[in-house]
Motif scaffolding. Structure first.
Motif, PDB file in Angstrom:
ATOM      1  N   ALA C 272      21.895 -56.122  10.601  1.00  0.00           N
ATOM      2  CA  ALA C 272      22.405 -55.026   9.772  1.00  0.00           C
ATOM      3  C   ALA C 272      23.595 -54.355  10.442  1.00  0.00           C
ATOM      4  O   ALA C 272      24.629 -54.116   9.813  1.00  0.00           O
ATOM      5  CB  ALA C 272      21.294 -54.012   9.506  1.00  0.00           C
ATOM      6  N   SER C 273      23.466 -54.073  11.733  1.00  0.00           N
ATOM      7  CA  SER C 273      24.566 -53.335  12.375  1.00  0.00           C
ATOM      8  C   SER C 273      25.775 -54.236  12.578  1.00  0.00           C
ATOM      9  O   SER C 273      26.916 -53.772  12.589  1.00  0.00           O
ATOM     10  CB  SER C 273      24.103 -52.709  13.688  1.00  0.00           C
ATOM     11  OG  SER C 273      24.214 -53.595  14.745  1.00  0.00           O
ATOM     12  N   VAL C 275      27.013 -56.253  10.444  1.00  0.00           N
ATOM     13  CA  VAL C 275      27.814 -56.251   9.222  1.00  0.00           C
ATOM     14  C   VAL C 275      28.832 -55.110   9.253  1.00  0.00           C
ATOM     15  O   VAL C 275      30.013 -55.311   8.958  1.00  0.00           O
ATOM     16  CB  VAL C 275      26.904 -56.117   7.978  1.00  0.00           C
ATOM     17  CG1 VAL C 275      27.739 -55.969   6.712  1.00  0.00           C
ATOM     18  CG2 VAL C 275      25.976 -57.308   7.869  1.00  0.00           C
ATOM     19  N   LEU C 276      28.400 -53.941   9.676  1.00  0.00           N
ATOM     20  CA  LEU C 276      29.316 -52.790   9.651  1.00  0.00           C
ATOM     21  C   LEU C 276      30.465 -52.938  10.640  1.00  0.00           C
ATOM     22  O   LEU C 276      31.609 -52.653  10.296  1.00  0.00           O
ATOM     23  CB  LEU C 276      28.549 -51.490   9.900  1.00  0.00           C
ATOM     24  CG  LEU C 276      27.983 -50.882   8.618  1.00  0.00           C
ATOM     25  CD1 LEU C 276      26.624 -51.475   8.299  1.00  0.00           C
ATOM     26  CD2 LEU C 276      27.933 -49.394   8.687  1.00  0.00           C
ATOM     27  N   THR C 277      30.167 -53.402  11.837  1.00  0.00           N
ATOM     28  CA  THR C 277      31.263 -53.526  12.812  1.00  0.00           C
ATOM     29  C   THR C 277      32.192 -54.674  12.442  1.00  0.00           C
ATOM     30  O   THR C 277      33.392 -54.609  12.679  1.00  0.00           O
ATOM     31  CB  THR C 277      30.714 -53.711  14.236  1.00  0.00           C
ATOM     32  OG1 THR C 277      29.727 -54.745  14.246  1.00  0.00           O
ATOM     33  CG2 THR C 277      30.070 -52.422  14.716  1.00  0.00           C
ATOM     34  N   VAL C 279      32.999 -55.574   9.377  1.00  0.00           N
ATOM     35  CA  VAL C 279      33.869 -55.024   8.336  1.00  0.00           C
ATOM     36  C   VAL C 279      34.920 -54.121   8.969  1.00  0.00           C
ATOM     37  O   VAL C 279      36.112 -54.194   8.635  1.00  0.00           O
ATOM     38  CB  VAL C 279      33.036 -54.249   7.293  1.00  0.00           C
ATOM     39  CG1 VAL C 279      33.930 -53.417   6.387  1.00  0.00           C
ATOM     40  CG2 VAL C 279      32.203 -55.221   6.469  1.00  0.00           C
ATOM     41  N   ALA C 280      34.483 -53.305   9.896  1.00  0.00           N
ATOM     42  CA  ALA C 280      35.416 -52.362  10.533  1.00  0.00           C
ATOM     43  C   ALA C 280      36.571 -53.100  11.202  1.00  0.00           C
ATOM     44  O   ALA C 280      37.739 -52.830  10.927  1.00  0.00           O
ATOM     45  CB  ALA C 280      34.668 -51.518  11.560  1.00  0.00           C
ATOM     46  N   ILE C 296      33.776 -62.017   7.141  1.00  0.00           N
ATOM     47  CA  ILE C 296      32.536 -61.642   6.439  1.00  0.00           C
ATOM     48  C   ILE C 296      31.583 -62.825   6.397  1.00  0.00           C
ATOM     49  O   ILE C 296      30.377 -62.672   6.551  1.00  0.00           O
ATOM     50  CB  ILE C 296      32.862 -61.168   4.997  1.00  0.00           C
ATOM     51  CG1 ILE C 296      33.933 -60.072   5.014  1.00  0.00           C
ATOM     52  CG2 ILE C 296      31.597 -60.694   4.292  1.00  0.00           C
ATOM     53  CD1 ILE C 296      33.566 -58.856   5.807  1.00  0.00           C
ATOM     54  N   THR C 300      29.383 -61.699  10.523  1.00  0.00           N
ATOM     55  CA  THR C 300      28.215 -60.897  10.153  1.00  0.00           C
ATOM     56  C   THR C 300      26.911 -61.515  10.661  1.00  0.00           C
ATOM     57  O   THR C 300      25.869 -60.872  10.645  1.00  0.00           O
ATOM     58  CB  THR C 300      28.111 -60.793   8.619  1.00  0.00           C
ATOM     59  OG1 THR C 300      28.223 -62.109   8.064  1.00  0.00           O
ATOM     60  CG2 THR C 300      29.211 -59.914   8.062  1.00  0.00           C
ATOM     61  N   PHE C 325      25.895 -54.361  17.076  1.00  0.00           N
ATOM     62  CA  PHE C 325      27.147 -53.587  17.074  1.00  0.00           C
ATOM     63  C   PHE C 325      28.227 -54.317  17.872  1.00  0.00           C
ATOM     64  O   PHE C 325      29.319 -54.580  17.381  1.00  0.00           O
ATOM     65  CB  PHE C 325      26.868 -52.216  17.690  1.00  0.00           C
ATOM     66  CG  PHE C 325      28.005 -51.241  17.610  1.00  0.00           C
ATOM     67  CD1 PHE C 325      28.055 -50.308  16.578  1.00  0.00           C
ATOM     68  CD2 PHE C 325      29.004 -51.237  18.555  1.00  0.00           C
ATOM     69  CE1 PHE C 325      29.093 -49.393  16.491  1.00  0.00           C
ATOM     70  CE2 PHE C 325      30.053 -50.325  18.476  1.00  0.00           C
ATOM     71  CZ  PHE C 325      30.096 -49.401  17.447  1.00  0.00           C
ATOM     72  N   ILE C 329      31.849 -56.838  16.639  1.00  0.00           N
ATOM     73  CA  ILE C 329      33.212 -56.588  17.124  1.00  0.00           C
ATOM     74  C   ILE C 329      33.762 -57.810  17.846  1.00  0.00           C
ATOM     75  O   ILE C 329      34.826 -58.331  17.517  1.00  0.00           O
ATOM     76  CB  ILE C 329      33.217 -55.364  18.068  1.00  0.00           C
ATOM     77  CG1 ILE C 329      32.860 -54.107  17.278  1.00  0.00           C
ATOM     78  CG2 ILE C 329      34.562 -55.215  18.755  1.00  0.00           C
ATOM     79  CD1 ILE C 329      32.624 -52.880  18.148  1.00  0.00           C
TER      80      ILE C 329
END
Lengths: 485, 485, 485
Positions: C272-273, C275-277, C279-280, C296, C300, C325, C329
């Motif tokens: 889950a985490s 995916v956010l980093t 995208v960032a 993506i 991810t 996280f 990145i």
């Protein structure tokens, strides 16, 4: 749009595919009938009823021993095979993806309700109150029953109307339930994965119907009876989900414990070896040794069909590999030689080649089952194991394995007879000119039964144009019609 | 390329959709906050902690009785519904598939973390050490919580920026957790499949937001607000995985044993009958009786929504069929009449028609739940069964079923209020001109937020461009115009 | 069609990609060998054998305690990851979807048979009768073993022939089994999700092979080394099924009870985490902050790889988030900076960027595992929990956690060495001019190995043509070549 319009009108003139009254009528009436029949006959069984709490305590069971936890994961896999597996496997045609997925969806959704009733009357009727008591195993069996009709759909894909498909399903489920009762209960043959009951029956049922509905001028739809690049990729979604979940299919209703465990292993292995022989034969018979997607999409599954009956027996891992090995070869050769032969000489037009994927491997599966059963010995199975595996209990307590082998063979014959006989009967009914089926030059086309997105509707012919002609002047309308006539 | 270039520049001039700073900032900051909050609050519960070995022995349990084995298969099915089901269901637009699948992926991945915290504080807080103890049931509930926001996304699909979606999710999850606490804990209503808590709330939340973000000139994006042939097939992947796994959704957190078993059966049946009535109505209201993919993709799921609350009750198999029967009809009629009406007169632009798929069926589900609960009798459920099913324990030990029915209805009202109220509030926030949302003539387009592959990127603008050009000379471009006008 | 024809002939002239003899020969011979070896060595274990009934009673077990019910749902999820996950993830190339899904299918089907034998000899050999006894856990391990080779396939995607892939798999599985035996049994490192054993090994194995097969003129195939809109959507099917089922992957063979429970939770959170980093970073480094589908689709997933080793440890929920996280990145930055660098300076052409998705995150996972193991304390794990989690039993009974940490690190080194060393060896073999690999100007193309549907073959160039030129006369041949040169 003008072009598309005139084209539609053209179709409508040649043959009326308007199902605006028949389709809604059949859906509403039949669904209403289902509600009434369910109201009269169907209740929860003791494992899905609120009285389970008491039942559990009386029998000193834990909640985890509810049949739900033995079978639900397999059920969900089977469910995926029925709706995504069969549905997407048939999306390979360039312009029939809506019909493939959509009609598969429709008839499966109706079929499983009718199957719960038909199979229920034969297998799950509680004589104390005359009700059918259902649980997760009934849901799995309903999905199995539906599979027989979806197989049949593969033979007539693109050539029938949704109403015809619903009729095909109504009769298919009915025949299935009777045939299954005779094979499993009266003859007491074992058929965990349904090589005989599902695939042999479904295969010959569909082929006989297709034979009855023979279209001499089907070549007028040739331009659409082929795939495009991405439709072949969509079809692989169906292939893979069928292939991956087949172990669940063959083990879904086998005995708790070793039965499910062994059936899954045998199917997993049979399917693996099928892939290699399919690739081998596909490459060997194409110029430049190129692979044919039709074979990869279909023949790779033949092994799963062929271990359906014997999956729960002590087939042995190498035995499973051998079955898969042979079926990959036979099925692929079937696509290369048999399908064209059948269309030309036997007047059987088999859109998806179900004869190679279901009928033949199903028969092989039945034979393998008979041989494996006849060869079963107490030294291999163990006294109790033998009894459990073949359910030699009650009236069948003293049946010998050799006798069992004979009964397995008898079961296979029953499946074939029901398939062929039922197919001819239903095919005769489907020939009535009232069902709104498409004209010969409009088969394999979603256009008669689906509202299609505009632009896509126009693209293919245009491409055709640029392909086949070297005409200097460009008038969209002209080339559009040219490419379609 | 020139066309595409100028087209892009045009968009960029009209409205700034550059999220290069805001999107990374939000993702990094919020994810960092999650890490800190998880560090402070979240630990494993006794079934996922290494101390389970001792716990198990003390309570004389077998490993198989770990909640993991009761719920994990259902969890995985729910997980598929959230990411593939919702994601692909929204890929039907011809040029918004990246946004549909990708943003669905993004907000779900954030939402489930925030949900674990919010729901944890309300439901899983261990007061001895002030920590939230999580296990597989928490993961399922987090996925459920996320579903509410994904439903809302359906209403604003193609009209908002990823940053807006993250804000929508942050507030959506928060509101959900509060609403859920009130309905399930304070009012003590039952809602296994979340007809009220998930679908009614999520539906009205999304619709209110869409109403607040009304775009009068949205017709400028009409050319993209439609599907193409293969985008409709992609959408069917979403539809089918939602349809197939819905029984797992409604049974995922019900009681062990008969509770899960019964919920799965009821959902399976309701969905089956919805398919037939959806097909019937879709065909009946189209000229030539052709089926509309929008209905098949969406309305076939309405039955699953509507049995969400009552799935674990003794709804009876025929009861489930009746619910599905009605919802298929109502939902399809909604797409045909209500959606256009709402857009024209209520200024609610509902891209995916969530009002027909979630809001209305959710309300129906709440009502069905209230009636079924009020009608529950000890003769049908059995004394213990009744107590288990409605958790008439502790402070609720002496609640009557009729009283329970009233509380179910109260719960429904709470869900609607939170949906509408919360949606208006959040919609107000999302109207701030800082979020980088697209211009009215650039909605339903992946181009503002995604690097698109070259050749594909050129097609739509070209069509657009050729549509509006009135070029006399007959070349390829003009036929496109003809074919589109 | 002439154009396509002549183009095909052109390819055949420049390099012979005809595998009509080699491919069938390899498939038939190797499959036959499998059958013989299975016949000699492989039998059912006591949980999948008919003697289970007796075994169960002797040990006073219930059927539900058969390992089948602990592991089968996870197995099916892993199976989906192998065939749909890896297969579709690689369909992103515009003209290599058949090869991606089809060859993935082929080598996985062969690999799992060979893996059952190789791993069986090392882990499941019954010395009483010299047979390998298999059950569901062996099937999972076989799928794991195959994953290593599929990862390697990602590095050479589109540049090798199916025969080369089968050779790559034969050696890959063999090396894997040896490496796994050294790491898990001799060094006694723990690696539930295979960060080291599967991903690190597979990653470096593939990269070394790609380095050995370096193609200086690969840019001649540039036109095909990119995606089209719908091929990117197909790839998302693979991404999502990998992402969703990764918790099953990492928990499939961990300890019953809390082991599986905790591994699933940790993986769920890490992913889950990520995916956010992802995208960032993806947005931050693209002009206009647009997202790149490559990131993506791949980055991810990095979090799942990196918690593979520590998933069953007490990594803590926040620990999982931190791992995810960082990996999001690092992996995304890898795609942006490292992949081009490696191709340009290290002569490593990595089609799918497996270095960013598997190799790097795998190494991180190994390190995380070593640290977490070294930091493990009895106060956190509990005496018995610690013993169970790290299997401190038998000869390892008195191993300290710090020592365990060192051994974890040693395991990581072994994985890297086997990957690099084995890759160079196998790469050397694959450079022999006998394997029918494609010419530099014909890579990333299904045409050499697949019968392709006609019209699609023509589409892309035509669009190009109509885009770039406003030429009145259409000579198909000309524009075809123009658009491709």
């Amino acid at each position: 749009m003008g072009a598309a319009q005139s084209f539609r009108e053209l179709c409508d003139r040649t043959k009326n595919t308007n199902v605006r009254l028949s389709l809604p009528a059949v859906c509403i009436v039949w669904q209403t009938a289902m509600i009434i029949l369910f109201g009269v006959f169907i209740r929860y069984n003791e494992e899905s009823d609120t009285h389970w709490v008491e039942y559990r305590k009386e029998n000193n069971l834990s909640d985890i021993q509810n049949d739900f936890y033995f079978r639900y994961p397999s059920f969900q896999d089977v469910h995926v095979m029925i709706f995504v597996g069969f549905g997407f496997l048939m999306t390979f045609l360039q312009r029939y993806s809506f019909g493939a997925v959509g009609f598969n969806f429709l008839i499966a959704a109706f079929g499983l309700q009718w199957a719960l009733l038909m199979q229920g009357w034969f297998h799950s009727l509680d004589y104390t109150d005359g009700k059918i008591k259902i649980g997760v195993e009934n849901l799995i069996n309903a999905d199995f029953c539906v599979a027989g009709c979806l197989i049949a759909y593969g033979a007539v894909l693109g050539k029938v109307s949704p109403v015809q498909l619903l009729v095909l399903t109504l009769f298919g489920i009915t025949l299935f339930a009777v045939e299954e009762y005779i094979i499993l209960d009266l003859i007491h043959a074992k058929d965990a994965g349904g090589s005989m009951v599902i695939h042999t029956f479904g295969g010959y049922y569909g082929l006989s119907i297709s034979w009855m509905l023979y279209r001499p001028n089907l070549d007028q739809s040739n331009r659409l009876q082929s795939s495009v690049y991405h439709s072949d990729v969509f079809a692989m979604i169906g292939t893979l989900f069928l292939w991956m979940f087949w172990p669940s299919f063959n083990s879904a209703i086998t005995d708790h414990g070793d039965g499910q465990h062994r059936a899954a292993i045998n199917t997993y292995l049979a399917l693996a070896s099928t892939v290699l022989t399919t690739v081998a034969v596909s490459s060997l018979f194409q110029k430049h040794g190129k692979l044919d997607m039709v074979h990869i999409q279909n023949s790779t599954l033949a092994g799963g069909v062929a271990v359906g009956t014997a999956a729960e027996f002590m087939l042995m891992p190498y035995g499973s590999l051998i079955v898969g090995f042979c079926c990959g070869i036979i099925s692929t050769l079937g696509y290369i030689f048999l399908t064209p032969f059948m269309e030309k000489y036997l007047k059987i037009q088999d859109t998806c080649g179900i004869h190679n994927l279901h009928a033949m491997p199903g028969v092989i599966g039945g034979i393998v089952g008979a041989i494996t059963a006849a060869a079963a010995t107490e030294s291999v199975y163990g006294a109790e194991g033998l009894r459990n595996t073949f359910d030699f209990e009650g009236e069948f307590a003293d049946r010998s394995t050799s006798k069992q082998g004979g009964h397995q063979a008898a079961g296979l014959c029953v499946a074939i007879c029901f398939g062929v006989g039922g197919g001819i009967l239903v095919g005769f009914i489907l020939r009535l000119p009232i069902w709104g089926d498409p004209a010969d030059d409009n088969c394999f086309n979603d256009e008669p039964y689906w509202e299609l997105p505009e632009d896509e509707e126009v693209v293919p012919p245009m491409l055709h144009y640029n392909n086949h002609m070297h005409n200097k002047e460009i008038d969209f309308h002209t080339d559009w019609t040219i490419s379609h006539s």
